[in-house]
Write a protein that holds these residues in place. Structure first.
Motif, PDB file in Angstrom:
ATOM      1  N   SER A 111     -19.138  -5.486   7.520  1.00 27.64           N
ATOM      2  CA  SER A 111     -17.907  -6.253   7.307  1.00 27.64           C
ATOM      3  C   SER A 111     -16.805  -5.778   8.268  1.00 27.64           C
ATOM      4  CB  SER A 111     -17.445  -6.146   5.861  1.00 27.64           C
ATOM      5  OG  SER A 111     -17.061  -4.834   5.550  1.00 27.64           O
ATOM      6  N   GLU A 115     -17.302  -4.516  11.267  1.00 24.96           N
ATOM      7  CA  GLU A 115     -17.644  -5.067  12.577  1.00 24.96           C
ATOM      8  C   GLU A 115     -17.268  -6.543  12.660  1.00 24.96           C
ATOM      9  OE1 GLU A 115     -21.748  -4.365  13.492  1.00 24.96           O
ATOM     10  OE2 GLU A 115     -21.497  -2.195  13.581  1.00 24.96           O
ATOM     11  N   MET A 116     -17.503  -7.263  11.573  1.00 24.54           N
ATOM     12  CA  MET A 116     -17.182  -8.695  11.545  1.00 24.54           C
ATOM     13  C   MET A 116     -15.659  -8.888  11.672  1.00 24.54           C
ATOM     14  SD  MET A 116     -19.881 -10.667  11.110  1.00 24.54           S
ATOM     15  CE  MET A 116     -19.731 -12.011   9.939  1.00 24.54           C
ATOM     16  N   VAL A 117     -14.906  -8.038  10.974  1.00 24.73           N
ATOM     17  CA  VAL A 117     -13.450  -8.128  11.041  1.00 24.73           C
ATOM     18  C   VAL A 117     -12.979  -7.821  12.458  1.00 24.73           C
ATOM     19  CG1 VAL A 117     -11.315  -7.043  10.255  1.00 24.73           C
ATOM     20  CG2 VAL A 117     -13.071  -7.656   8.597  1.00 24.73           C
ATOM     21  N   GLU A 118     -13.533  -6.759  13.058  1.00 25.85           N
ATOM     22  CA  GLU A 118     -13.161  -6.398  14.423  1.00 25.85           C
ATOM     23  C   GLU A 118     -13.504  -7.519  15.397  1.00 25.85           C
ATOM     24  OE1 GLU A 118     -14.911  -2.656  15.497  1.00 25.85           O
ATOM     25  OE2 GLU A 118     -13.688  -1.522  14.064  1.00 25.85           O
ATOM     26  N   LYS A 119     -14.684  -8.090  15.233  1.00 28.06           N
ATOM     27  CA  LYS A 119     -15.121  -9.185  16.093  1.00 28.06           C
ATOM     28  C   LYS A 119     -14.184 -10.389  15.943  1.00 28.06           C
ATOM     29  CE  LYS A 119     -19.341 -11.582  17.402  1.00 28.06           C
ATOM     30  NZ  LYS A 119     -20.728 -11.864  17.051  1.00 28.06           N
ATOM     31  N   ALA A 120     -13.813 -10.686  14.701  1.00 29.84           N
ATOM     32  CA  ALA A 120     -12.910 -11.808  14.444  1.00 29.84           C
ATOM     33  C   ALA A 120     -11.540 -11.549  15.061  1.00 29.84           C
ATOM     34  CB  ALA A 120     -12.779 -12.043  12.948  1.00 29.84           C
ATOM     35  N   THR A 121     -11.048 -10.305  14.950  1.00 30.36           N
ATOM     36  CA  THR A 121      -9.731  -9.991  15.543  1.00 30.36           C
ATOM     37  C   THR A 121      -9.794 -10.069  17.072  1.00 30.36           C
ATOM     38  OG1 THR A 121     -10.228  -7.631  15.418  1.00 30.36           O
ATOM     39  CG2 THR A 121      -8.878  -8.557  13.654  1.00 30.36           C
ATOM     40  N   ARG A 122     -10.914  -9.611  17.646  1.00 29.53           N
ATOM     41  CA  ARG A 122     -11.067  -9.710  19.101  1.00 29.53           C
ATOM     42  C   ARG A 122     -11.080 -11.174  19.541  1.00 29.53           C
ATOM     43  NH1 ARG A 122     -16.056  -5.931  20.309  1.00 29.53           N
ATOM     44  NH2 ARG A 122     -16.214  -6.124  18.087  1.00 29.53           N
ATOM     45  N   GLU A 123     -11.807 -11.990  18.800  1.00 28.23           N
ATOM     46  CA  GLU A 123     -11.862 -13.425  19.117  1.00 28.23           C
ATOM     47  C   GLU A 123     -10.467 -14.045  19.005  1.00 28.23           C
ATOM     48  OE1 GLU A 123     -14.304 -15.627  20.101  1.00 28.23           O
ATOM     49  OE2 GLU A 123     -15.523 -13.855  20.476  1.00 28.23           O
ATOM     50  N   LEU A 124      -9.744 -13.666  17.964  1.00 26.09           N
ATOM     51  CA  LEU A 124      -8.389 -14.179  17.759  1.00 26.09           C
ATOM     52  C   LEU A 124      -7.465 -13.764  18.906  1.00 26.09           C
ATOM     53  CD1 LEU A 124      -6.691 -15.759  15.683  1.00 26.09           C
ATOM     54  CD2 LEU A 124      -6.030 -13.555  14.716  1.00 26.09           C
TER      55      LEU A 124
END
Length: 104
Positions: free
Chosen positions: A11, A13-22
């Protein structure tokens, strides 16, 4: 406990990935906005440049027209004065072109 940790890790990693995408999307939006502003500015400059060139061309054309009319006026005045000017006395008295013909 390992499952919980894996889930937490996943979770995270998913949050970090989502923030990077954002962040990436925000950067892209900023770049697009800056590009549009630049493009707008560039087009405005081009329009201003074309306007100035047209004005210069009009000025040149006006100067040429004025010069033409002035030179035509001067030519007409010269032509009028040339008609009124007396002919040289040497012509017609046995001296064509200012030289003696041999007949007296």
């Amino acid at each position: 406990q390992e499952r919980r940790e894996m889930k937490r890790k996943l979770s995270k990693e998913m949050v970090e990935k989502a923030t990077r995408e954002l962040e990436k999307m925000q950067l892209q939006e900023k770049a697009d906005i800056k590009y549009k502003e630049w493009l707008k500015k560039k087009r405005a400059e081009e329009a201003e440049k074309k306007k100035k060139e047209k004005e210069k061309e009009k000025e040149r054309e006006a100067e040429l027209q004025e010069k033409r009319t002035r030179s035509e006026k001067i030519f007409k005045e010269w032509l009028q004065n040339a008609r009124n000017r007396p002919q040289p006395a040497l012509n017609g008295y046995g001296f064509p072109h200012g030289k003696s013909t041999g007949l007296y």
